[in-house]
Scaffold this active site. Structure first.
Site, PDB file in Angstrom:
ATOM      1  N   ARG A  51      10.554  61.480  45.658  1.00 20.72           N
ATOM      2  CA  ARG A  51       9.902  60.297  44.951  1.00 20.72           C
ATOM      3  C   ARG A  51       8.353  60.618  44.792  1.00 20.72           C
ATOM      4  NH1 ARG A  51      13.178  58.625  49.333  1.00 20.72           N
ATOM      5  NH2 ARG A  51      15.018  57.103  48.852  1.00 20.72           N
ATOM      6  N   LYS A  65       9.303  56.062  51.829  1.00 22.94           N
ATOM      7  CA  LYS A  65      10.069  54.618  51.770  1.00 22.94           C
ATOM      8  C   LYS A  65      11.132  54.622  52.902  1.00 22.94           C
ATOM      9  CE  LYS A  65      13.556  52.793  48.586  1.00 22.94           C
ATOM     10  NZ  LYS A  65      14.583  52.892  47.386  1.00 22.94           N
ATOM     11  N   HIS A  95      10.624  57.568  38.406  1.00 20.62           N
ATOM     12  CA  HIS A  95      11.797  57.964  39.034  1.00 20.62           C
ATOM     13  C   HIS A  95      12.749  58.908  38.274  1.00 20.62           C
ATOM     14  CE1 HIS A  95      12.942  56.611  42.879  1.00 20.62           C
ATOM     15  NE2 HIS A  95      14.149  56.016  42.420  1.00 20.62           N
ATOM     16  N   ARG A 131      13.144  62.211  39.732  1.00 22.24           N
ATOM     17  CA  ARG A 131      13.985  62.394  40.938  1.00 22.24           C
ATOM     18  C   ARG A 131      15.542  62.288  40.207  1.00 22.24           C
ATOM     19  NH1 ARG A 131      14.589  61.475  46.506  1.00 22.24           N
ATOM     20  NH2 ARG A 131      16.176  59.923  47.150  1.00 22.24           N
ATOM     21  N   HIS A 149      21.403  59.469  50.824  1.00 23.57           N
ATOM     22  CA  HIS A 149      22.041  58.247  50.315  1.00 23.57           C
ATOM     23  C   HIS A 149      23.225  57.858  51.465  1.00 23.57           C
ATOM     24  CE1 HIS A 149      20.898  58.593  45.868  1.00 23.57           C
ATOM     25  NE2 HIS A 149      19.971  58.097  46.390  1.00 23.57           N
ATOM     26  N   TYR A 159      23.776  57.047  41.093  1.00 22.01           N
ATOM     27  CA  TYR A 159      22.302  57.013  40.944  1.00 22.01           C
ATOM     28  C   TYR A 159      21.846  58.025  40.114  1.00 22.01           C
ATOM     29  CZ  TYR A 159      17.347  57.878  42.388  1.00 22.01           C
ATOM     30  OH  TYR A 159      16.022  58.316  42.380  1.00 22.01           O
TER      31      TYR A 159
END
Length: 231
Positions: free
Chosen positions: A40, A63, A131, A134, A157, A166
């Site tokens: 990230r 995060k 983003h 990533r 995840h 994603y």
């Protein structure tokens, strides 16, 4: 909420790289680091000169607060070290030039602005953000390896399905389904009772002719055997 997609086309990706490199090496290296590691942006901007001195980079994700240990490609590491020497950097590699934040990394919003600017100059007009780096890493990693379980682990995840959604693979499947869907194909596949009965009748006729041929051959064979036995 604006959801960004990965940059799927390698040619477009390279054009964006070129634009970033021409604009400012700092943002080019942020982009390269992002699409090479899948981090990230909040973790990318904290990269320090000291991190590059180690064989492995160890961080705690901002995060998730989870530890992460990884290597970066040797060529990228070499380029980053040269960049730090050229700019006499002592701590943060992606240092801001804004006087009020002297000595701190640049802000995420600034990276977002530069990415958008350079993407448009490269002819890429889809939604793009920090983003995107990533997601682009994840998309091309999966395309090369097809190892969604490993990618799930890299991204921390909860399931493979979350990872596929994603990185845009699920969306690719949806897009492909829409593209291939055709009511005309259904009509071609649809068979009426009349068509079915006609095919059955033809098949029965073929079977009947085959039975007649087999019976004739058997009768001929029995006649030959009788003649040989009575000779």
């Amino acid at each position: 909420m604006n959801v960004v997609e990965p940059i799927r086309d390698i040619k477009v990706l390279n054009k964006i790289r070129d634009q970033l490199k021409a604009y400012n090496k700092k943002y080019y290296f942020i982009f390269e680091y992002g699409i090479s590691t899948g981090l990230r942006v909040s973790d990318i901007l904290k990269l320090t000169v000291q991190d590059l001195q180690k064989d492995f980079i160890e961080i705690r994700e901002e995060k998730t607060n989870k530890p992460k240990k990884f290597q970066i490609k040797s060529e990228l590491k070499k380029d980053l070290l040269e960049y730090t020497e050229e700019n006499n950097l002592k701590k943060y590699i992606f240092l801001t030039t804004w006087e009020k934040c002297n000595g701190k990394p640049i802000q995420r919003c600034q990276v977002y602005k530069v990415l958008n600017k350079c993407a448009k100059q490269a002819g890429y007009f889809r939604k793009i953000g920090t983003h995107s780096m990533r997601k682009t890493f994840g998309y091309h990693f999966y395309k090369q390896t097809h190892d969604v379980v490993l990618l799930q682990k890299i991204f921390n995840h909860s399931s493979p399905s979350v990872t596929l959604r994603y990185i845009g693979i699920t969306q690719d499947m949806v897009d492909e389904a829409y593209k291939n869907f055709d009511y005309g194909q259904q009509e071609k596949m649809f068979v009426t009772n009349e068509d079915l009965n006609e095919k059955i009748c033809k098949l029965e006729q073929q079977i009947s002719k085959l039975e007649e041929t087999i019976t004739a051959c058997m009768n001929y064979g029995f006649d030959r055997i009788d003649k040989i036995l009575n000779y």
